[in-house]
Design an enzyme around this catalytic site. Structure first.
Site, PDB file in Angstrom:
ATOM      1  N   CYS A 145       0.808  -1.222   0.000  1.00 50.02           N
ATOM      2  CA  CYS A 145       0.000   0.000   0.000  1.00 50.02           C
ATOM      3  C   CYS A 145       0.838   1.267   0.000  1.00 50.02           C
ATOM      4  O   CYS A 145       0.287   2.370  -0.098  1.00 50.02           O
ATOM      5  CB  CYS A 145      -0.952  -0.016   1.187  1.00 50.02           C
ATOM      6  SG  CYS A 145      -1.979  -1.499   1.208  1.00 50.02           S
ATOM      7  N   HIS A 202      -2.500   7.614   6.729  1.00 53.24           N
ATOM      8  CA  HIS A 202      -2.787   6.309   6.136  1.00 53.24           C
ATOM      9  C   HIS A 202      -4.202   5.895   6.508  1.00 53.24           C
ATOM     10  O   HIS A 202      -4.966   5.460   5.661  1.00 53.24           O
ATOM     11  CB  HIS A 202      -1.754   5.292   6.619  1.00 53.24           C
ATOM     12  CG  HIS A 202      -1.843   3.974   5.927  1.00 53.24           C
ATOM     13  ND1 HIS A 202      -1.731   3.853   4.559  1.00 53.24           N
ATOM     14  CD2 HIS A 202      -2.055   2.716   6.415  1.00 53.24           C
ATOM     15  CE1 HIS A 202      -1.847   2.572   4.226  1.00 53.24           C
ATOM     16  NE2 HIS A 202      -2.054   1.872   5.326  1.00 53.24           N
ATOM     17  N   GLU A 253      -0.709   5.263  14.367  1.00 52.24           N
ATOM     18  CA  GLU A 253      -0.348   6.389  13.506  1.00 52.24           C
ATOM     19  C   GLU A 253      -0.618   7.718  14.202  1.00 52.24           C
ATOM     20  O   GLU A 253       0.220   8.633  14.155  1.00 52.24           O
ATOM     21  CB  GLU A 253      -1.114   6.325  12.180  1.00 52.24           C
ATOM     22  CG  GLU A 253      -0.691   7.431  11.220  1.00 52.24           C
ATOM     23  CD  GLU A 253      -1.340   7.344   9.856  1.00 52.24           C
ATOM     24  OE1 GLU A 253      -0.887   8.059   8.945  1.00 52.24           O
ATOM     25  OE2 GLU A 253      -2.307   6.563   9.689  1.00 52.24           O
ATOM     26  N   LYS A 299      -9.367   7.986   2.823  1.00 52.12           N
ATOM     27  CA  LYS A 299      -9.829   6.610   2.595  1.00 52.12           C
ATOM     28  C   LYS A 299     -11.255   6.405   3.089  1.00 52.12           C
ATOM     29  O   LYS A 299     -11.918   5.437   2.685  1.00 52.12           O
ATOM     30  CB  LYS A 299      -8.895   5.609   3.292  1.00 52.12           C
ATOM     31  CG  LYS A 299      -7.534   5.442   2.630  1.00 52.12           C
ATOM     32  CD  LYS A 299      -6.747   4.321   3.296  1.00 52.12           C
ATOM     33  CE  LYS A 299      -5.377   4.138   2.647  1.00 52.12           C
ATOM     34  NZ  LYS A 299      -4.440   5.226   2.994  1.00 52.12           N
ATOM     35  N   HIS A 326      -9.718   2.047   0.356  1.00 45.47           N
ATOM     36  CA  HIS A 326      -8.269   1.833   0.306  1.00 45.47           C
ATOM     37  C   HIS A 326      -7.904   1.352  -1.091  1.00 45.47           C
ATOM     38  O   HIS A 326      -8.188   0.219  -1.462  1.00 45.47           O
ATOM     39  CB  HIS A 326      -7.866   0.803   1.363  1.00 45.47           C
ATOM     40  CG  HIS A 326      -6.384   0.730   1.582  1.00 45.47           C
ATOM     41  ND1 HIS A 326      -5.470   1.361   0.754  1.00 45.47           N
ATOM     42  CD2 HIS A 326      -5.648   0.101   2.533  1.00 45.47           C
ATOM     43  CE1 HIS A 326      -4.252   1.115   1.190  1.00 45.47           C
ATOM     44  NE2 HIS A 326      -4.336   0.359   2.270  1.00 45.47           N
ATOM     45  N   PHE A 351       1.776  -3.630   3.860  1.00 39.95           N
ATOM     46  CA  PHE A 351       2.092  -4.966   4.358  1.00 39.95           C
ATOM     47  C   PHE A 351       3.586  -5.233   4.135  1.00 39.95           C
ATOM     48  O   PHE A 351       4.139  -4.911   3.083  1.00 39.95           O
ATOM     49  CB  PHE A 351       1.291  -6.033   3.611  1.00 39.95           C
ATOM     50  CG  PHE A 351      -0.146  -6.162   4.045  1.00 39.95           C
ATOM     51  CD1 PHE A 351      -0.688  -5.367   5.027  1.00 39.95           C
ATOM     52  CD2 PHE A 351      -0.969  -7.109   3.446  1.00 39.95           C
ATOM     53  CE1 PHE A 351      -2.011  -5.502   5.421  1.00 39.95           C
ATOM     54  CE2 PHE A 351      -2.293  -7.260   3.831  1.00 39.95           C
ATOM     55  CZ  PHE A 351      -2.822  -6.460   4.811  1.00 39.95           C
TER      56      PHE A 351
END
Length: 419
Positions: A165, A305, A316, A337, A342, A405
């Site tokens: 991502c 994110h 975060e 998002k 996403h 990831f």
């Protein structure tokens, strides 16, 4: 060696909120959700039955006929459409350009997963392998970059970046670094993804990563809310034209913003989960600030994110508080998002675009779907998370975070252009 300055001179987008930049941006600042029931396949046996699909996209807007379009996976079609818009927006006369000095760095986290699904499902063990000769070229994650290069005759550096991502943020950062080192005049960059299919939804369902709020798709992506239960899959492609400043000025280009810095880090922690103390998130933001030669107090807006997952949102925000200190409470923070879903490998590109438009227009898109009373005791709501409604403010500098990831973290800082 004196580093070159790098500016953004063109934008293009195909997203769940619109098939161009103008539509996407208006939907972002109006708090529109791109989520709805999946139309691509029968979801009756799936835990998740909704996503943020691209709507009413016609490949023939960028391909001469259906036969040509069928040679490209949807992820490449989105990339080409976004690149076509961005190049037109840049008003660059390619006939006057040295195409050996124009490169393409375009990302995808997964690549042609729709093509992979179709070819494997069509395999017949009795007959034997009769795969489409375009199977491999349509599937590989670098082919969007290759197709853009081929279409326009760009002979500069040409490759794809893959870091889950964080992929398109890495692509933009790579493009920025190559230009400022003097390796190119212009680089077409960004990312695209098209994973709303049996394999994509089924695979992420197996990870328990997706929201299953099937009764209310439009409100399912709810970053920083206590009831968040996973991310909503999105898709699309976003393209940025990055250009060396003197080259842009010489041709009288319109300049959206300047790329001020980029940062990278690794969590070195877990296959899919972010570090619970946000170690990688802290490091990547500090690295980006150092690269931009900026202080935390210089930042006005952070596009986080913020995936709406139970384990991802809190670290975060805690990392932001640690890096920015008291200034964290003066920032606008939002997760777009909540609207786009996403977009995986394209997430960094659409979110960098949102930062650029916030700088350009003086308005911060919201984090939608937060309801009164849906507060997580681990989240500090004294932070301005820009809930539910866009906020007008002067945005001189904006920062975009993306985490992938494998522990991949990438960060881009954009600033208002001043000659």
């Amino acid at each position: 060696m004196e580093l070159k300055r790098v500016v953004v001179t063109g934008l293009g987008a195909v997203t769940p909120l619109g098939n161009n930049v103008a539509e996407t941006w208006q939907s972002l600042i109006n708090g529109v959700s791109g989520a709805g029931p999946i139309t691509r396949f029968d979801t009756s046996k799936f835990k998740t039955k909704f996503a943020c699909e691209v709507k009413n996209f016609d490949p023939l807007t960028c391909f001469s006929d259906k036969k040509e379009a069928r040679k490209s996976d949807p992820y490449s079609q989105y990339a080409i459409a976004a690149a076509q818009e961005a190049l037109a927006d840049s008003q660059m006369d390619l006939e006057q350009e040295d195409r050996e000095r124009i490169g393409v760095i375009f990302a995808s986290g997964i690549g042609g997963i729709q093509t992979f699904q179709e070819e494997v499902r069509g395999y017949n063990e009795e007959i034997g392998p009769r795969f489409n000769p375009f199977f491999i070229p349509k599937m590989i994650s670098d082919i969007a970059a290759g197709l853009i290069s081929i279409r326009y005759g760009f002979h500069g550096m040409n490759f794809g970046t893959v870091s889950a991502c964080a992929s398109s943020t890495n692509a933009i950062a790579d493009a920025y670094n190559y230009i400022r080192l003097g390796k190119a005049n212009v680089i077409v960059t960004g990312g695209s993804e098209a994973a709303i299919n049996l394999v994509g939804i089924g695979g992420f369902n197996a990870l328990n990563a997706l929201s299953t709020r099937n009764d209310s798709p439009e409100t399912a992506s709810r970053p920083f809310s206590a009831s968040r239960d996973g991310f909503v899959m999105g898709e699309g492609g976003v393209c940025l034209i990055l250009e060396e400043l003197e080259h842009a000025l010489a041709r009288g280009a319109k300049i959206y913003a300047e790329i001020a810095g980029a940062g990278f880090s690794a969590d070195a922690h877990h296959l899919t989960a972010t570090h619970p103390e946000g170690l990688g998130a802290k490091l990547v933001m500090r690295n980006a600030l150092e690269d931009a030669e900026m202080k935390p107090e210089d930042i006005d807006y952070i596009n986080v994110h913020g995936t709406s997952t139970p384990v991802g949102d809190v670290p975060e925000l805690n990392a932001i508080k640690d890096v920015f200190g008291e200034h964290a409470y003066k920032l606008n923070i939002s997760s777009t998002k909540s609207m786009t879903g996403h977009m995986l490998g394209a997430a960094g590109a659409v979110e960098t675009m949102a930062c650029i438009m916030a700088v350009q227009e003086g308005i911060v898109p919201p984090t939608i779907n937060h309801a009164e009373g849906d507060d997580d005791p681990e989240i500090d709501y004294n932070l301005n998370l820009t809930f539910n409604k866009a906020q007008k403010r002067t945005v001189n500098v904006a920062l975009s975070n993306t985490f992938g990831f494998g522990g991949h973290n990438a960060c881009i800082i954009v600033k208002k252009f001043q000659q």
